[in-house]
Design a protein around this motif. Structure first.
Motif, PDB file in Angstrom:
ATOM      1  N   TYR A 604     -27.148  89.447  71.090  1.00 14.48           N
ATOM      2  CA  TYR A 604     -27.495  88.795  69.819  1.00 14.48           C
ATOM      3  C   TYR A 604     -26.338  87.966  69.285  1.00 14.48           C
ATOM      4  N   ILE A 605     -25.097  88.441  69.469  1.00  9.42           N
ATOM      5  CA  ILE A 605     -23.934  87.709  68.965  1.00  9.42           C
ATOM      6  C   ILE A 605     -23.314  86.846  70.053  1.00  9.42           C
ATOM      7  N   GLY A 606     -23.078  87.414  71.232  1.00 13.08           N
ATOM      8  CA  GLY A 606     -22.462  86.672  72.318  1.00 13.08           C
ATOM      9  C   GLY A 606     -21.207  87.344  72.822  1.00 13.08           C
ATOM     10  N   ILE A 607     -20.617  86.767  73.819  1.00 14.18           N
ATOM     11  CA  ILE A 607     -19.407  87.306  74.433  1.00 14.18           C
ATOM     12  C   ILE A 607     -18.195  86.675  73.751  1.00 14.18           C
ATOM     13  N   ASP A 608     -17.395  87.511  73.106  1.00 14.26           N
ATOM     14  CA  ASP A 608     -16.263  87.028  72.317  1.00 14.26           C
ATOM     15  C   ASP A 608     -14.984  87.119  73.133  1.00 14.26           C
ATOM     16  N   ASN A 609     -14.506  85.971  73.581  1.00 15.49           N
ATOM     17  CA  ASN A 609     -13.228  85.903  74.285  1.00 15.49           C
ATOM     18  C   ASN A 609     -12.090  85.504  73.351  1.00 15.49           C
ATOM     19  N   GLY A 610     -12.417  85.315  72.088  1.00 17.56           N
ATOM     20  CA  GLY A 610     -11.400  84.962  71.113  1.00 17.56           C
ATOM     21  C   GLY A 610     -10.987  83.506  71.147  1.00 17.56           C
ATOM     22  N   ASP A 611     -11.682  82.660  71.917  1.00 18.31           N
ATOM     23  CA  ASP A 611     -11.321  81.249  71.993  1.00 18.31           C
ATOM     24  C   ASP A 611     -12.562  80.438  72.341  1.00 18.31           C
ATOM     25  N   SER A 612     -12.351  79.197  72.737  1.00 24.76           N
ATOM     26  CA  SER A 612     -13.465  78.287  73.004  1.00 24.76           C
ATOM     27  C   SER A 612     -14.267  78.664  74.245  1.00 24.76           C
ATOM     28  N   THR A 613     -13.788  79.637  75.026  1.00 25.69           N
ATOM     29  CA  THR A 613     -14.553  80.067  76.196  1.00 25.69           C
ATOM     30  C   THR A 613     -15.588  81.141  75.850  1.00 25.69           C
ATOM     31  N   SER A 614     -15.641  81.540  74.581  1.00 23.28           N
ATOM     32  CA  SER A 614     -16.644  82.513  74.155  1.00 23.28           C
ATOM     33  C   SER A 614     -18.045  81.974  74.436  1.00 23.28           C
ATOM     34  N   VAL A 615     -18.967  82.877  74.683  1.00 21.10           N
ATOM     35  CA  VAL A 615     -20.326  82.490  75.056  1.00 21.10           C
ATOM     36  C   VAL A 615     -21.278  82.888  73.937  1.00 21.10           C
ATOM     37  N   PRO A 616     -22.014  81.946  73.363  1.00 22.61           N
ATOM     38  CA  PRO A 616     -22.879  82.276  72.231  1.00 22.61           C
ATOM     39  C   PRO A 616     -24.075  83.124  72.640  1.00 22.61           C
ATOM     40  N   GLY A 617     -24.507  83.938  71.709  1.00 17.30           N
ATOM     41  CA  GLY A 617     -25.719  84.721  71.876  1.00 17.30           C
ATOM     42  C   GLY A 617     -26.859  84.104  71.092  1.00 17.30           C
ATOM     43  N   ALA A 618     -27.888  84.905  70.816  1.00 18.17           N
ATOM     44  CA  ALA A 618     -29.120  84.390  70.225  1.00 18.17           C
ATOM     45  C   ALA A 618     -28.891  83.782  68.844  1.00 18.17           C
ATOM     46  N   TRP A 619     -27.993  84.376  68.051  1.00 19.46           N
ATOM     47  CA  TRP A 619     -27.830  83.884  66.686  1.00 19.46           C
ATOM     48  C   TRP A 619     -27.268  82.465  66.686  1.00 19.46           C
ATOM     49  N   ALA A 620     -26.183  82.218  67.418  1.00 21.47           N
ATOM     50  CA  ALA A 620     -25.594  80.876  67.438  1.00 21.47           C
ATOM     51  C   ALA A 620     -26.523  79.881  68.120  1.00 21.47           C
ATOM     52  N   GLU A 621     -27.206  80.314  69.178  1.00 28.36           N
ATOM     53  CA  GLU A 621     -28.106  79.410  69.901  1.00 28.36           C
ATOM     54  C   GLU A 621     -29.291  78.980  69.044  1.00 28.36           C
TER      55      GLU A 621
END
Length: 757
Positions: A604-621
């Motif tokens: 739902y939130i996404g994969i948080d790498n702490g930078d621009s490589t983070s991957v969005p989940g359902a909420w951001a998409e």
């Protein structure tokens, strides 16, 4: 990050910065030079706890005998730290560093002083916390509040100001959305740039402090609710929502409290927009008891055996004064756990959460209390900015008989008393079998909760809060026995069954799915938002499109709503609603990043790498691609800060509920969290299963609460849409719902709502 602690994947930046400090520091500094006093250097259990009422030296004020009261807000000196001439101070802190020399003197605080408005006799001296007011149900109380708080004297030097020192110590950040009595209209500004060094917005506020008292937990008209925009100053400036009975003088407001709701433990505190964290920290808080013998459990411990306790954490300096980090040089020493402000180029003085290193009860550090070997009723309040307390009373049996504003159906035996900021618990503690013993009240709640510093490990002193010393003499005790008695005499109107289900006969008129969202800058948190919307929503096109007045939560009078609060942050947020109390239905985990069991990639939130490589989940998409032009795409998980929810607030969706209701309107503008739920819905703990006005929303969970816009005493079935059962019209004006971490609500984690006819 505390040693040995693993942070949740959500909000990694938030906790890392709060606990370790940001890479840079603010260019601004406090108005008064301070040196922080490590909490380890303050002696424990050497000060007797101040007590209100029959058992203590501080009175309570009977509002039945004095129905017209004047409450003044004043700056006073109060003896807080132990006198070094009588008490030996530690020579070293827990790290082995020498403790600094302390200049012992009174601590300057802001305090409430209560007097009879007719006779002008002082009934309760100015004190931190303020003297408790006791009201009787159905008997109104008229309170004239007078703001006499002084401004800081910029011409003075050192600690020996007659007036104004508190404002010099507790810095108000004028770049926040705040009361702004000088009309600077600052907004975010890069105060680290040399060309802004003289900009008034980059300096601490110096002027007559704006204040507005809020009676927390009260069923009152919006005009007397003490909302954040209803502030007033000693020199006659007023906020846009200022209201009063009659026409009082400059710096005054008169509120009428009808006292028609069920009996319980309320409290009043300052609520000025953007300055709540500093005004409450200064000492502006007090209990307000509402009594009704016909609705209270019979024969509770009373008189000298009923004692209120305000639990807080504070930090002090070497001149015995309050210390509140704001980015000055003293903030980076080893005793300060907050670090400098996270993004001084945007907000030069704001820190996401205050973490104190001294436990304070009723204004006394680590106090002791002498008690008899019998049952006591303690009314506990977490009055901290951000600290959660999880208290253990040692071998003394503890039974909780009430929470927030209401009594429970039956007493609940508890191992620990678990309180977030603004929550209250009424507990019976039984010392009957502990004659001659000393009981330490301990605390094991991390701060920030749940993955922050651990008392006893990262904060050694905060593992202990206070001490009870039980006398050895035998005494009689005729109070009710919580094992079999102390029950509520009249049944609690049930919106839920307390076991995770909607109560029979309760019709849900609307479901609101609302998100808690944090947004970060390079150094850490910039703000935490309700439904991705700032306080005024002026930068939220997804809200303003459908709500020209920017108020998206508009329940109808007499209706019952189910709110699903989806916590996408790393913090537990105590969610407080004005006017209405609610009942917790359940809490249920959701798949944050796709690895927790939903089987849906990225969660739902996404994969948080702490930078621009983070991957969005359902909420951001859900914002779509390409993103709306106004969106900031710097953070993949937070692409549109302050934009409002990602979808249209009311798309005409409906939802079927487990109680058999079908096609219930669903609003809120957030994507469906249902596919990501992990099926572990948990009912509230028994001690939080009654009415609440503040409850903990836990990271990675959906907290479901039932709210009804009718008095709490209303029986199920008696409230109907469009019918007002309050003794006033709540459709006039606006109320608030917000996080009660004061540092959060001061930086936009608060929204207005209004009740429709």
């Amino acid at each position: 990050m505390p040693k040995g602690k693993k942070l949740a994947k959500i909000g990694l930046t938030f906790l890392g910065v709060v606990l370790l400090g940001a890479a840079g520091s603010a260019r601004a500094s406090t108005l008064v030079t301070q040196t922080a006093l490590p909490g380890d250097c303050v002696p424990q259990f050497k000060v007797e706890m101040p007590v209100f009422g029959p058992a203590g030296d501080l009175p309570r004020v009977d509002a039945l005998k004095h129905p017209m009261l004047t409450v003044k807000m004043k700056e006073v000196g109060q003896t807080v730290l132990p006198d070094p001439l009588r008490v030996k101070y530690p020579s070293k802190d827990s790290l082995g560093n020498p403790c600094p020399h302390i200049v012992f003197q009174d601590t300057k605080v802001w305090a409430y002083e209560t007097s009879d408005s007719v006779t002008r006799k002082v009934l309760g001296p100015a004190n931190w916390p303020g003297v408790t007011l006791e009201a009787t149900r159905f008997n109104p109380t008229l309170v004239k509040y007078e703001n006499e708080l002084p401004a800081f004297d910029v011409r003075g030097r050192g600690m020996n100001f007659v007036d104004g020192l508190v404002q010099g110590l507790l810095t108000v950040d004028q770049t926040l959305m705040w009361a702004d009595p000088l009309n600077l209209a600052c907004g975010p500004i890069d105060c680290t740039k040399p060309e802004n060094a003289r900009n008034a917005c980059c300096k601490p506020f110096v002027g007559r402090p704006p204040t507005v008292p809020h009676l927390h937990g009260a069923e009152v008209p919006a005009a007397f609710d003490g909302g954040p925009l209803a502030w007033f100053t000693a020199d006659g400036r007023k906020g846009p929502d200022y209201s009063s009975v009659g026409h009082p003088g400059a710096g005054e407001a008169i509120y009428q409290y009808n006292n028609t709701q069920e009996p319980g433990t309320l409290w009043f505190h300052d609520h000025a927009l953007g300055a709540t964290r500093t005004n409450v920290y200064s000492g502006l808080e007090a209990f307000y008891f509402l009594r009704d013998a016909s609705k209270e459990p019979k024969n509770l411990p009373s008189g000298p055996y009923e004692i209120e306790m305000a639990l807080q954490d504070r930090q002090f300096d070497t001149h015995s004064q309050l210390f509140f980090p704001d980015g000055s040089g003293a903030d980076v020493n080893t005793s300060n756990l907050n670090g400098p402000p996270t993004n001084p180029d945007v907000h030069p003085f704001w820190n996401p959460e205050f973490i104190g290193d001294v436990a304070v009860v009723n204004g006394a550090p680590w106090p002791f209390l002498e008690v008899e070997p019998r049952r006591y009723l303690f009314r506990l309040l977490d009055g901290s900015n951000a600290r959660v307390f999880r208290l253990n009373f040692g071998s003394a049996p503890v039974y909780q008989v009430g929470a927030d504003d209401n009594y429970l159906e039956v007493p609940v035996r508890v191992d620990r008393v678990f309180l977030a900021p603004a929550e209250r618990a009424y507990v019976i503690v039984d010392f009957s079998n502990l004659r001659g013993e000393t009981i330490a009240v301990t605390n094991d709640a991390p701060v920030p909760f749940p993955d922050g510093l651990v008392p006893g490990v990262d904060q050694p002193g905060m593992a202990r809060i206070m001490q009870f010393r039980v006398s050895s003499k035998s005494v009689s005790d005729s109070s009710c026995n919580p094992k079999t008695e102390c029950r509520r005499p009249i049944a609690l109107p049930r919106l839920t069954d307390g076991r995770g289900h909607i109560a029979p006969g309760v019709k849900i008129d609307k479901v609101r799915r609302l998100a808690l969202k944090e947004h970060s800058g390079p150094g850490g948190p910039l703000e935490v938002l309700l439904n991705n919307t700032n306080f005024d929503a002026m930068n939220a096109p997804n809200i303003l499109r459908d709500f020209p007045d920017a108020i998206s939560e508009q329940p109808r009078i007499g209706t019952t709503e189910l709110w699903e609060i989806v916590n996408m942050t790393a913090d537990a947020h105590p969610i407080h609603t004005h006017l209405v109390q609610y009942q917790i239905l359940n809490r249920e985990s959701f798949d944050v990043d796709g690895t927790q069991g939903s089987g849906i990639v990225n969660g739902y939130i996404g994969i948080d790498n702490g930078d621009s490589t983070s991957v969005p989940g359902a909420w951001a998409e859900a914002f779509g691609f390409p993103l709306p032009a106004q969106c900031d795409n710097a953070d993949p998980l937070n692409p549109c800060p302050g934009f409002g929810p990602p979808l249209k607030y009311d798309k005409g969706d409906t939802i079927n509920l487990p109680n058999g209701q079908k096609n219930v309107p669903l609003v809120g503008g957030n994507p469906d969290v249902g596919p990501y739920l992990l099926g572990d819905a948990t009912p509230p703990a028994p001690e939080e299963s009654g009415y609440k006005d503040t409850a903990k929303s836990v990271p990675g969970q959906v907290m479901r609460i039932l709210l009804r816009w009718a008095p709490t005493s209303t029986h199920v079935g008696d409230s109907r849409p469009g019918v007002n059962l309050y003794p006033f019209d709540p459709t006039q004006g606006a109320y608030m719902w917000h996080c009660h971490i004061l540092d959060h609500e001061d930086n936009d984690m608060m929204r207005e709502y209004k009740v429709k006819k």
